[in-house]
Design a protein around this motif. Structure first.
Motif, short mmCIF file in Angstrom:
data_model
loop_
_atom_site.label_atom_id
_atom_site.label_comp_id
_atom_site.label_asym_id
_atom_site.label_seq_id
_atom_site.Cartn_x
_atom_site.Cartn_y
_atom_site.Cartn_z
N TYR A 122 -41.01 62.63 16.42
CA TYR A 122 -41.85 62.01 15.38
C TYR A 122 -42.51 62.78 14.65
N LYS A 160 -33.93 52.15 19.25
CA LYS A 160 -32.80 52.36 18.02
C LYS A 160 -31.63 51.13 18.11
N ASN A 220 -40.13 47.81 13.27
CA ASN A 220 -41.28 48.80 13.60
C ASN A 220 -42.14 48.35 14.33
N GLN A 225 -36.15 52.03 15.95
CA GLN A 225 -35.51 52.51 14.63
C GLN A 225 -34.46 51.75 13.91
N ASN A 265 -39.29 53.82 9.83
CA ASN A 265 -38.26 53.67 11.12
C ASN A 265 -36.97 53.39 10.48
N TRP A 267 -32.87 54.92 9.48
CA TRP A 267 -32.03 55.83 9.55
C TRP A 267 -31.08 55.62 8.29
N HIS A 300 -34.90 61.09 5.25
CA HIS A 300 -34.63 60.40 6.76
C HIS A 300 -33.43 61.01 7.38
#
Length: 534
Positions: A122, A160, A220, A225, A265, A267, A300
C-alpha cells in the motif's frame, strides 16, 4: 474505510473557494453546474491542475448528467493543495481554490503499488498480498444479490475481486443489466424476438457509472481491491460492447479513467481473454493500454489477461504486473518462480481453473486441488486468484464466479487460513533456492515456509538451504522453532524442541546440530512454518 466526497458547487459569481480538510488518498471532488446547448460529453473540455510546493497533477473532468460536471483528485501528500481549472466553458475557466490534505486514518492505506520487484505494498508502506476471487458480472445482478456478494467477500476475507465493467452474455450468465454504459438510441426486435440495441456512442449513461462507483466504494469499505476488466469477449452480438469502433473504445477509456482514477482501490485490467476479442488486434490493445496509462495521473496497477497460456508482452512498461490464465505454473511450487525471473514483475495467476462441479475442465477443480494450487503459487512468491462455479439447481443456483452471491465450496476457508499465515509473516516470500529446492520459501528474515503438497511424508530431517533467495545466506548456529501446518484441516501444531543449524557434509544445506527429525502426519497437503528464535 472512509471515503470523503467534497461537493463544491461553482457558479459564475465565485472566483475561488476553499475546503478545509481531506484525508490523504481520499477523493476531493469539484462539482460544477452548467447547461450545455450541445453534447456535454463532447463539447465541453474540462481539467484542473492540482499542485503543492513540489508536485503537480493534471486531472481530467467529466460530465455526470443533469447539467453537472465533476473533477476528482486523490492527494498523495499531506499539506496544502492548490488548483486551477481549465475549461472551454468561460465561467469555469481559470477558477482557483485550495484544500488541506491531512494524514490518513488508521484504516486508510492508500493505493496498492508494486514493491520489491515481485510484490505489492500500500502507499503507506504496509504489505499487500492479493488473495482475490472472481465475480465477473456481480454489479449487473439484482441489488439483493449484490448486497449478498459484499457480505460474502467480507466473510471470506478476500482482498481483491476481478469484475467486468461491461455486462456478460454467456450460456451460464444471461441476466440483463438494469442500466447500460451508453444511452440507447433505438431498441428493435429481430425475427427471433431478440432485443437489438442501437447505441448512441456519443453519450454515456452516468447512472451506469454512478452505480459502478457505489459498488467500488462498497468494496473499499471492506478492504477489497476492484480489479476492473475494461473489455471482454463474452458478448456474442447481444450488446456489441466487444466490437465498438476504436475511437469509441478510446472515448470510453478516457471517460472511465476520468471518473475512477481517483478511487484508490481500483486496478486496470485491459481485458479478460484479450485474444478472444476478435475485433481488436495487438496494435489495438497496445494503443488502448497507452490510453489508460496516459489518462491515469496516479498510475494504478495495470495488466491484461489472455486465454489459457496466452502470454501478452508483459515486459511492456505500461504493465505493472503479469495477469495470466494458466494452470501449469502452479501444478508445482516453482514454475511461477521461473516466470518471476523472466518478467521481473509480480506474477498474479488470475485464473488457474475454478472449484466447482461443471463438466467443463476449467470448472471442476476439487476444493483440495484449488487450495493446493494456491499454496503452490504462494510458495513460488506469486499470487493465485480463487474462483467458484458450483450449480446444484439449474433453475435457482447462481455462480459466484459470475453472479456473486454465496460461496458453496470449501477452498475459500483454506485460502483465508493461508492469507492469515502470510500476513503474519515478516515479509513477502521468495523461493529460497530456486531450481534446487522445490518446496522451501523464505521471507529472508528468519522465516521459512515449506510445503510438501500432495506428497505424503512420515518424517522430515530438519534442514534448510544455505541460499536465502537474494538475501543474506543462512549461517551455522541459528536456532529455530518448527510448526506443522495442516493446510486442509487448518491447524497449526508446534513441534517440541529447538533446532540449531550446522554444516553436515553439504555445502548447500544446513541441518540440525543433532540431526533431529520431525514426525509428520501421514497425509497430503502438509506444510511447515520454520521461524528463527531471536
Amino acid at each position: 474505510m472512509r471515503v470523503c466526497l467534497v461537493l463544491l458547487f461553482l457558479f459564475s459569481s465565485f472566483n475561488a473557494f476553499t475546503q478545509e480538510q481531506i484525508e490523504q488518498w481520499n477523493r476531493f471532488e469539484i462539482s460544477l453546474k452548467h447547461k450545455t446547448k450541445g453534447n456535454p460529453f463532447q463539447d465541453v473540455k474540462l481539467s484542473a491542475k492540482f499542485f503543492n510546493a513540489d508536485t503537480t497533477f493534471v486531472v481530467n473532468g467529466f460530465y455526470d448528467g443533469k447539467n453537472v460536471f465533476k473533477i476528482r483528485f486523490m492527494p498523495q501528500q499531506i499539506g496544502k493543495w492548490n488548483y486551477i481549472i481549465s475549461s472551454s466553458v468561460e465561467e469555469f475557466n481559470s477558477k482557483t481554490g485550495s484544500f488541506q490534505c491531512v494524514k490518513a486514518s488508521a484504516d486508510n492505506h492508500g493505493m496498492v503499488k508494486v514493491s520489491e520487484t515481485y510484490h505489492f505494498k500500500y502507499a503507506d508502506g504496509n504489505n499487500y498480498y492479493p488473495f482475490g476471487t472472481t465475480a465477473y458480472a456481480w454489479t449487473h445482478m439484482k441489488e439483493e444479490l449484490q448486497e449478498e456478494t459484499l457480505k460474502t467477500l467480507e466473510k471470506a476475507d478476500f482482498n481483491k475481486v476481478r469484475m467486468c465493467v461491461f455486462p456478460k452474455n454467456y450460456d451460464l450468465v444471461k441476466e440483463e443489466p438494469k442500466v447500460y454504459p451508453f444511452k440507447v438510441k433505438k431498441l428493435v426486435t429481430n425475427a427471433k424476438g431478440d432485443k437489438i440495441f442501437i447505441w448512441n456512442f456519443d453519450e454515456f449513461d452516468p447512472e451506469f457509472f454512478q452505480h459502478l462507483e457505489k459498488r467500488i466504494d462498497d468494496l473499499n469499505k471492506i478492504g477489497v481491491q476492484a480489479d476492473l476488466i475494461l473489455f471482454h469477449p463474452y458478448d456474442g452480438g447481444r450488446w456489441g460492447f466487444d466490437s465498438m469502433p476504436h475511437n469509441v473504445n478510446e472515448k470510453y477509456l478516457e471517460y472511465i479513467t476520468a471518473r475512477l482514477s481517483s478511487f484508490k482501490n481500483v486496478w486496470w485490467s485491459l481485458a479478460n481473454e484479450w485474444n478472444y476479442v476478435d475485433a481488436k488486434t495487438i496494435a489495438d490493445w497496445d494503443a488502448l493500454t497507452e490510453t489508460v496509462v496516459n489518462n491515469d495521473p496516479y498510475r494504478h496497477l495495470c495488466s491484461i489477461h489472455g486465454a489459457t497460456s496466452s502470454y501478452y508482452n508483459y515486459l511492456k512498461p505500461e504493465y505493472t504486473h503479469v495477469s495470466i490464465q494458466d494452470e501449469a505454473p502452479v501444478l508445482n511450487s516453482y514454475s511461477s518462480a521461473t516466470l518471476r525471473n523472466i518478467y521481473k514483475k509480480p506474477i498474479v495467476l488470475d485464473e488457474v481453473g475454478y472449484e466447482g462441479n461443471l463438466k467443463r475442465r476449467w470448472g471442476r477443480l476439487s476444493p483440495e486441488k484449488m487450495t493446493h494450487l494456491v499454496w503452490n503459487g504462494v510458495i513460488a512468491g506469486a499470487y493465485v486468484t480463487h474462483g467458484e462455479v458450483y450449480r446444484f439447481n439449474i433453475e435457482t443456483d447462481t455462480f459466484f464466479w459470475a453472479d456473486g452471491g454465496v460461496l458453496k465450496g470449501e477452498s475459500w476457508k483454506r485460502i483465508k487460513f493461508l492469507k492469515s499465515i502470510i500476513e503474519n509473516a515478516p515479509g513477502p516470500l521468495h523461493m529460497a533456492d530456486i531450481s534446487r529446492d522445490l518446496i522451501t520459501a523464505s521471507s529472508g528474515k528468519g522465516f521459512y515456509l515449506m510445503y510438501f503438497g500432495e506428497e505424503i511424508i512420515e518424517s522430515w530431517a530438519f534442514n534448510l538451504p544455505k541460499k536465502n533467495a537474494e538475501l543474506d545466506k543462512l549461517k551455522e548456529g541459528v536456532k529455530f522453532k518448527v510448526e506443522i501446518i495442516d493446510t486442509w484441516d487448518m491447524t497449526i501444531t508446534p513441534v517440541s524442541g529447538v533446532f540449531e543449524t550446522k554444516k553436515v557434509n553439504d555445502n548447500y544445506r544446513l541441518y540440525d546440530a543433532d540431526l533431529k527429525e520431525v514426525r509428520l502426519p501421514h497425509k497430503p497437503y502438509i506444510a511447515l512454518r520454520i521461524t528463527e528464535i531471536k
